[in-house]
Design a protein around this motif. Structure first.
Motif, PDB file in Angstrom:
ATOM      1  N   ASN A 105      -0.713   7.923   3.877  1.00  0.00           N
ATOM      2  CA  ASN A 105      -1.411   9.184   3.882  1.00  0.00           C
ATOM      3  C   ASN A 105      -1.842   9.863   2.490  1.00  0.00           C
ATOM      4  OD1 ASN A 105      -2.081  11.605   4.702  1.00  0.00           O
ATOM      5  ND2 ASN A 105       0.054  12.456   5.236  1.00  0.00           N
ATOM      6  N   TYR A 106      -3.112   9.722   2.160  1.00  0.00           N
ATOM      7  CA  TYR A 106      -3.687  10.246   0.781  1.00  0.00           C
ATOM      8  C   TYR A 106      -3.820  11.671   0.925  1.00  0.00           C
ATOM      9  CZ  TYR A 106      -3.855   5.171  -0.196  1.00  0.00           C
ATOM     10  OH  TYR A 106      -3.631   3.885  -0.464  1.00  0.00           O
ATOM     11  N   ASN A 126     -10.629   0.031   4.121  1.00  0.00           N
ATOM     12  CA  ASN A 126     -11.353   0.687   5.067  1.00  0.00           C
ATOM     13  C   ASN A 126     -10.589   1.561   5.934  1.00  0.00           C
ATOM     14  OD1 ASN A 126     -13.783  -0.188   4.280  1.00  0.00           O
ATOM     15  ND2 ASN A 126     -13.895  -1.796   5.884  1.00  0.00           N
ATOM     16  N   PRO A 127     -10.888   2.818   6.319  1.00  0.00           N
ATOM     17  CA  PRO A 127     -10.020   3.738   7.081  1.00  0.00           C
ATOM     18  C   PRO A 127      -9.102   3.269   8.367  1.00  0.00           C
ATOM     19  CG  PRO A 127     -11.996   4.766   6.685  1.00  0.00           C
ATOM     20  CD  PRO A 127     -12.267   3.213   6.354  1.00  0.00           C
ATOM     21  N   GLU A 143       0.807  -1.312  -0.115  1.00  0.00           N
ATOM     22  CA  GLU A 143      -0.067  -0.126  -0.198  1.00  0.00           C
ATOM     23  C   GLU A 143       0.930   1.269   0.119  1.00  0.00           C
ATOM     24  OE1 GLU A 143      -3.069   2.631   2.638  1.00  0.00           O
ATOM     25  OE2 GLU A 143      -2.586   0.734   3.487  1.00  0.00           O
ATOM     26  N   LEU A 144       1.904   1.346   0.785  1.00  0.00           N
ATOM     27  CA  LEU A 144       2.652   2.409   0.796  1.00  0.00           C
ATOM     28  C   LEU A 144       3.892   2.637  -0.311  1.00  0.00           C
ATOM     29  CD1 LEU A 144       3.754   2.043   4.632  1.00  0.00           C
ATOM     30  CD2 LEU A 144       2.408   4.069   3.638  1.00  0.00           C
TER      31      LEU A 144
END
Length: 168
Positions: free
Chosen positions: A163-164, A156-157, A43-44
């Protein structure tokens, strides 16, 4: 993506070295710690840490090459595995590190792994399995199929690590 067996073994050995001594850390917990290390890193940084494939099982994601890696680490004298019989014909696996792991990770990789260990390694098998069931990659995958890393971008959050920028 080609599976990087040596990297996978090194990450697994590092995780066992850091938290294998905890009584809650058995095979199921290790499965999830590896999964979250790989998927959070993806993801990062939009690339996998180990390029491992994870299968959706009823108790959560499971790495495909776990048993092979454990066998090799044991044969190499890097870890020890003990088993204990539990009720309902279940077996608890306890893993311990016999030597310092080879840390061939970048700072970004180590940071992600350590974050996963700091946040999840105190959970028992039931807790971390339940937690993994809330993660979108597991939820979006059919039973017994390989989990697509790309689903991390629909988390989900409470699972998001990136950090979008909200101004896009």
């Amino acid at each position: 993506m080609d599976f990087n067996k040596e990297k996978f073994k090194n990450v697994l050995h590092y995780i066992i070295h850091k938290c294998g001594h905890k009584s809650n850390v058995g095979k199921t917990v290790l499965y999830k710690l590896m999964y979250f290390s790989d998927f959070n890193f993806f993801e990062l940084y939009e690339k996998s840490l180990t390029n491992e494939s994870y299968k959706k099982l009823p108790r959560g994601p499971a790495p495909m090459h776990f048993d092979v890696a454990i066998e090799e680490l044991t044969n190499e004298g890097k870890i020890n595995v003990k088993t204990k019989n539990l009720p309902s014909e279940r077996i608890m696996y306890n893993y311990s590190s016999l030597e310092e792991p080879k840390i061939d990770f970048g700072d970004d990789e180590l940071s992600v792994i350590d974050d996963v260990l700091d946040n999840l390694s105190d959970m028992n098998a039931n807790q971390i399995s339940e937690y993994s069931h809330g993660d979108m990659p597991w939820r979006a995958t059919d039973d017994y199929k390989i989990i697509d890393y790309g689903f991390v971008f629909y988390r989900n959050p409470e699972y998001i690590k990136r950090n979008y920028d909200q101004s896009d």
